[in-house]
Design a protein around this motif. Structure first.
Motif, PDB file in Angstrom:
ATOM      1  N   PRO A   1       0.823  -1.211   0.000  1.00  0.00           N
ATOM      2  CA  PRO A   1       0.000   0.000   0.000  1.00  0.00           C
ATOM      3  C   PRO A   1       0.859   1.265   0.000  1.00  0.00           C
ATOM      4  O   PRO A   1       2.050   1.219   0.306  1.00  0.00           O
ATOM      5  N   SER A   2       0.207   2.352  -0.321  1.00  0.00           N
ATOM      6  CA  SER A   2       0.897   3.638  -0.344  1.00  0.00           C
ATOM      7  C   SER A   2       1.444   3.964   1.045  1.00  0.00           C
ATOM      8  O   SER A   2       0.765   3.755   2.051  1.00  0.00           O
ATOM      9  N   GLY A   3       2.645   4.410   1.080  1.00  0.00           N
ATOM     10  CA  GLY A   3       3.251   4.790   2.349  1.00  0.00           C
ATOM     11  C   GLY A   3       3.829   3.625   3.113  1.00  0.00           C
ATOM     12  O   GLY A   3       4.291   3.781   4.241  1.00  0.00           O
TER      13      GLY A   3
ATOM     14  N   LYS B   1       7.975   1.291   0.217  1.00  0.00           N
ATOM     15  CA  LYS B   1       8.577   0.662  -0.978  1.00  0.00           C
ATOM     16  C   LYS B   1       9.717   1.521  -1.536  1.00  0.00           C
ATOM     17  O   LYS B   1      10.816   1.012  -1.806  1.00  0.00           O
ATOM     18  N   SER B   2       9.429   2.815  -1.727  1.00  0.00           N
ATOM     19  CA  SER B   2      10.476   3.708  -2.256  1.00  0.00           C
ATOM     20  C   SER B   2      11.656   3.761  -1.296  1.00  0.00           C
ATOM     21  O   SER B   2      12.819   3.834  -1.717  1.00  0.00           O
ATOM     22  N   THR B   3      11.355   3.719  -0.005  1.00  0.00           N
ATOM     23  CA  THR B   3      12.424   3.758   0.992  1.00  0.00           C
ATOM     24  C   THR B   3      13.358   2.563   0.815  1.00  0.00           C
ATOM     25  O   THR B   3      14.586   2.705   0.886  1.00  0.00           O
ATOM     26  N   VAL B   4      12.776   1.391   0.553  1.00  0.00           N
ATOM     27  CA  VAL B   4      13.607   0.199   0.330  1.00  0.00           C
ATOM     28  C   VAL B   4      14.528   0.418  -0.871  1.00  0.00           C
ATOM     29  O   VAL B   4      15.740   0.160  -0.797  1.00  0.00           O
TER      30      VAL B   4
END
Ligand code: ATP
Ligand code: MG
Lengths: 387, 237
Positions: free
Chosen positions: B44-46, B49-52
């Motif tokens: 889900p959003s937040g 994922k981008s952090t990984v």
């Protein structure tokens, strides 16, 4: 390892108005600075270029300029008998007792000027061979006649050939114009020394200009004048005499000019800072992308500094262009040593233009530094999330 | 393919400070990807994922845990080392394409090559090859604003692969694209994996996109888990 220059150039082209305003902001202080620096450049050219090393300017001991010196007739006569003085073909000593008078006279621009009138004679002309008659004739001894520098004739009212000007007890007629090749006499009007002294009720000369045959003999004459306490005289080699005046004139104008340019320069740096901050803000994401690709912080810093520097140099060149029309323009300032007006030309030498560009570059680097550092220091992850 | 994993995350946690509050985003992630993998990371959003991806790219640092990518321990590396590491090993593809707007497609693609010792001629060859792979040879001189979204993303992919990096990280590369362009991009990624053996980590919301990957992982509440049935159903189409 560098971010390509095309990146900066295209961005500048993409916002030409901002770049132009910043460049203009830097151009103005550059012009001001150049004009301020051209002043001493021009003055020094006049004063440092004047004087024949074979000539000795004899003044009253303690004086450094003709205007505050007084040499009595007796010592003047005695100098003429000294063996160190060169004789002309007719065995007359080659020297010139002279007097300096400052006369208030209206300039053609309507302002009052301090006209420097030199009372001299045949010797004075002989000792200054670079002074050439270009129109009319030399003044006649005993008559209220003037032969003036052509530059002065152009700058003062009533000093054109054939015109009359009143000072002292006479209406003086301009009977000739001379050219002194931009040296100090180009700020002077010449008259007969005896008539000028009687007009101003003077009993003393201002100086005696003396020709010596060689540096050795000149040094010996200096020594003799220095030793003889009754004479109370001092001699300066003519070039040194003029060199000593270079510190004074133009200094106030130079300081004002520098002050104004620094002030405008700080303003321009602030302007550059704002422009660059806006650029950095606009390109937050691009910077993050460049760094995610592998460009280093220092590459980003360099890139923005170079961009700021580029705009500044553009402004610097514009500043030089704006100043160039003043090159060769004749103006004058009060010589604070003699209080006479000193005519000189603004001279924009290549070295001076380089200084102007250097100044502009400094403004650009100074103004670009903080924004460039901000661009380089932001975290990539945070910048990616922004916007 | 070597046996040592290209990406290895061990007990990785990441918290962000919001005002005085520590907000935990990743609560202990273990992930291992070997060469030639094509992994879809969903969630889900937040969920982080981008952090990984950022942690793997060395763009961000973990609060704790070990991260090894292409044999390097990222924790021990300086900023400068990390920049060199990214240049050599990482190709990043973003949702917003993130081409430099003032540079042409080929200039954008050439950027990563400026960090290599390649000659100008070699660089031009690499750029031509990369643009050929993504099918954008005829758009080389175009500026990003003269390209469609799909073309922009293909140029961005060319930029990501031009140095032949160890790992492609794609963060929602189809998020801004219409269905047709999205399919093109996903097919391209599949081809890069199948034909060129590229290791790819794809972050996506879209179960259909995740369907292109060989394996799928699901990130929720700070931990990696199996795909919920609802996602799995749509992912398999
Ligand atoms: N630099 C940061 N500072 C503070 N909080 C952050 C930062 N980066 C991420 N976060 C927070 O961490 C959490 C995870 O963010 P992340 O961008 O990794 O999520 P995501 O799974 O990629 O979400 P999305 O699908 O919306 O892209 C979010 O709550 C986000 O607000
Ligand atoms: Mg995300």
């Amino acid at each position: 390892m560098r971010i390509p220059l095309a990146y900066n150039l295209r961005h500048l082209r993409a916002r030409p108005a901002a770049a132009a305003m910043t460049a203009l902001g830097i151009a103005l202080p550059t012009t001001t600075l150049l004009l301020a620096l051209a002043l001493p450049e021009g003055l020094n050219r006049v004063l440092q270029g004047t004087g024949d090393p074979d000539n000795l300017v004899v003044l009253r001991k303690g004086s450094t300029t003709e205007t505050n010196s007084a040499v009595d007739r007796d010592p003047a006569r005695l100098i003429a008998t000294l063996p160190e003085v060169v004789k002309d073909p007719e065995e007359r000593p080659l020297l010139a007792p002279e007097t300096i008078v400052i006369v208030f006279a209206p300039r053609r621009n309507g302002l009052q000027g301090n006209l420097l009138v030199r009372g001299t004679g045949e010797g004075g002309r002989a000792l200054r061979s670079y002074v050439r008659l270009v129109e009319g004739r030399w003044f006649t001894p005993g008559l209220p006649e003037l032969t003036v520098s052509r530059r002065i004739a152009e700058r003062y009212q009533n000093l054109g050939l054939g015109e009359r000007i009143h000072f002292g007890k006479h209406d003086w007629t301009v009977v000739g114009l001379f050219d002194a090749q931009g040296k100090a006499p180009d700020s002077e009007a010449w008259a007969d020394v005896d008539l000028l002294m009687s007009d101003f009720l003077r009993t003393t000369y201002s100086s005696v200009l003396v020709r010596t045959p060689s540096p050795d003999v000149q040094a010996r004459l200096q020594e003799r004048l220095d030793q003889d306490k009754r004479l109370s005289l001092v001699g300066f080699p003519e070039p040194e005499y003029y060199r000593r005046q270079t510190q004074g004139p133009g200094l106030p104008l130079l300081f004002i000019g520098m002050f104004v340019s620094v002030l405008l320069g700080v303003g321009a740096a602030v302007g550059a800072t704002n422009t660059m901050y806006a650029a950095v803000a606009q390109r937050t994401r691009e910077i993050a992308v460049l760094r995610s690709i592998g460009f280093r912080r220092r590459s980003v810093l360099a890139s923005f500094l170079i961009e700021s520097l580029g705009v500044a140099l553009l402004g610097g060149m514009l500043g030089c262009l704006l100043a160039l029309p003043f090159h060769g323009a004749v103006t004058s300032t009060v010589n604070w040593k003699t209080f006479g007006d000193l005519a000189f030309q603004f001279r924009l030498t290549p070295a001076l233009l380089a200084k102007g560009l250097g100044f502009a570059a400094a403004v650009g680097l100074f103004g670009g530094f903080l924004p460039a550092r901000l661009a380089a220091s932001r975290s990539i992850a945070a910048s990616m999330r922004a916007i | 393919m070597g046996t040592s994993p290209v990406v290895s995350l061990r007990h990785v946690t990441k918290s962000f400070r919001r005002d005085t509050l520590e907000v935990p985003v990743l609560r202990g992630i273990d992930l291992e990807t070997s060469g030639g993998d094509f992994v879809a990371l969903m969630g889900p959003s937040g969920s982080g994922k981008s952090t990984v991806l950022n942690l793997i790219a060395g763009i961000d640092r973990p609060t704790s845990g070990d991260i090894r990518v292409a044999g390097s321990d990222l924790a021990s590396m300086s900023e400068t080392d990390l920049a060199a590491f990214r240049s050599r090993h990482i190709g990043f593809i973003f949702q917003m394409y993130n081409l430099i707007p003032v540079l042409t497609a080929e200039e954008n693609v050439a950027l990563p090559l400026l960090l290599t010792p390649l000659s100008g001629k070699e660089r031009r060859e690499h750029v031509r090859t990369a643009l050929g792979v993504v099918g954008l040879t005829d758009r080389a001189k175009h500026f990003p604003r003269q390209l469609s979204g799909g073309q922009e993303q293909r140029a961005a992919i060319a930029r990501a692969i031009v140095t032949d990096p160890t790992l492609l990280l794609a963060d929602e590369p189809t998020g801004d694209l219409d269905a047709t362009s999205a399919t093109e991009i996903l097919e391209l990624l599949r081809r890069l994996n199948a034909e060129y053996g590229k290791t790819i980590l794809l972050v996506t919301h879209d179960p259909r996109a995740a369907g292109y990957a060989r394996t799928r992982r699901f990130l929720d509440k700070g931990v990696l888990g199996e795909m919920p049935a609802s996602y799995a159903a749509s992912a398999s189409r």
